[in-house]
Design an enzyme around this catalytic site. Sequence first.
Site, PDB file in Angstrom:
ATOM      1  CG  ASN A   9      37.328  40.415  41.485  1.00  0.00           C
ATOM      2  OD1 ASN A   9      36.395  40.975  42.144  1.00  0.00           O
ATOM      3  ND2 ASN A   9      37.345  39.200  41.153  1.00  0.00           N
ATOM      4  CE  LYS A  11      38.335  36.797  43.739  1.00  0.00           C
ATOM      5  NZ  LYS A  11      38.721  35.548  43.738  1.00  0.00           N
ATOM      6  CG  HIS A  96      35.800  35.892  38.727  1.00  0.00           C
ATOM      7  ND1 HIS A  96      35.549  35.121  39.318  1.00  0.00           N
ATOM      8  CD2 HIS A  96      36.957  36.661  38.876  1.00  0.00           C
ATOM      9  CE1 HIS A  96      36.746  35.135  40.237  1.00  0.00           C
ATOM     10  NE2 HIS A  96      37.581  35.911  39.635  1.00  0.00           N
ATOM     11  CD  GLU A  98      35.421  33.851  42.886  1.00  0.00           C
ATOM     12  OE1 GLU A  98      35.012  34.918  43.250  1.00  0.00           O
ATOM     13  OE2 GLU A  98      36.371  33.505  43.172  1.00  0.00           O
ATOM     14  CD  GLU A 168      40.953  35.861  37.399  1.00  0.00           C
ATOM     15  OE1 GLU A 168      41.846  36.580  38.067  1.00  0.00           O
ATOM     16  OE2 GLU A 168      39.744  35.888  37.366  1.00  0.00           O
ATOM     17  N   GLY A 174      42.757  32.117  44.538  1.00  0.00           N
ATOM     18  CA  GLY A 174      42.289  31.957  46.065  1.00  0.00           C
ATOM     19  C   GLY A 174      42.901  30.814  46.655  1.00  0.00           C
ATOM     20  CB  SER A 214      47.597  32.416  43.859  1.00  0.00           C
ATOM     21  OG  SER A 214      46.567  31.819  44.747  1.00  0.00           O
TER      22      SER A 214
HETATM   23  P1  PGA Z   1      43.179  35.656  43.959  1.00  0.00           P
HETATM   24  O1  PGA Z   1      41.795  35.972  42.945  1.00  0.00           O
HETATM   25  O2  PGA Z   1      44.065  36.741  43.632  1.00  0.00           O
HETATM   26  O3  PGA Z   1      42.514  35.665  45.353  1.00  0.00           O
HETATM   27  O4  PGA Z   1      43.620  34.326  43.627  1.00  0.00           O
HETATM   28  C1  PGA Z   1      41.827  36.403  41.766  1.00  0.00           C
HETATM   29  C2  PGA Z   1      40.727  36.653  40.902  1.00  0.00           C
HETATM   30  O5  PGA Z   1      39.728  35.729  41.385  1.00  0.00           O
HETATM   31  O6  PGA Z   1      40.525  37.359  40.324  1.00  0.00           O
END
Ligand code: PGA
Length: 252
Positions: A9, A11, A96, A98, A168, A174, A214
């Site tokens: 992803n 983003k 997601h 976010e 997740e 993140g 992560s």
């Molecule tokens: P990350 O994000 O690997 O940077 O923690 C994962 C995600 O949001 O899909």
Amino acid sequence: MRNKIIAGNWKMNKDLNESVELINGLKAKLATLPKGVQAIICPPYISLAQAKDLLKGSPIELGAQNMYHEDEGAFTGEISPKMLKSAGCKYVILGHSERRQYFGDTDASINTKVKKALTSGLIPIICVGETLQEREKNITNQVITTQVKGCLKDISAADIEKSIIAYEPVWAIGTGKVATPQQAQDVHKLIRGLLTQLYGSATAEKVVTQYGGSVKPDNAKELLHQPDIDGALVGGACLKADSFAAIVQAAE
Ligand code: PGA
């Protein structure tokens, strides 16, 4: 045997030139994939058509990060499943955290999008996950149960078999704070159990579930070899060809 599916992803990262560079890097590192492993990249909308062309002949597949639930019309700023398909997408990430946090996605609106994705021939990657506060209050299982049931409302067994569910934990996204393999496995097992309740075990056993939060080359292997974890949804570590390729290799 379920395939292992690793999705990146991106983003809101990488402009057109940077996208070309990353895709070329990935093509070089992932010219062939380990047996039973799939790799998907989900770049920003503007890079999709270009990615489709660049990925011709590559085993890497293409997905989008979101979509609207109509094919066309007066919906300024939105992108439809029909458009995503024409840009070469086979997958779409929906719900997601976010999007839930900043753009108002709810279980009900995600459910509408999941249905539309499926009737449009896109495979949804449906995201669920608890916040840190919810984990500390010991309500993780309730939160995940509500999200899974809400997002999958009125989805048939035939459709859920094709879909992907990504767990997740919001506190791990993140932050560099990865769930332990046991914490991740526990929630994946809960999700498998919910799918069994809803669809029976034959169907539940077919659904691919990813862990996200992560995931890095050094923690991927252990996470990916838990019995109910069939892949990863990768954010930060998918922005470099080396680290995304290493996570894909770790799925072998
Ligand atoms: P990350 O994000 O690997 O940077 O923690 C994962 C995600 O949001 O899909």
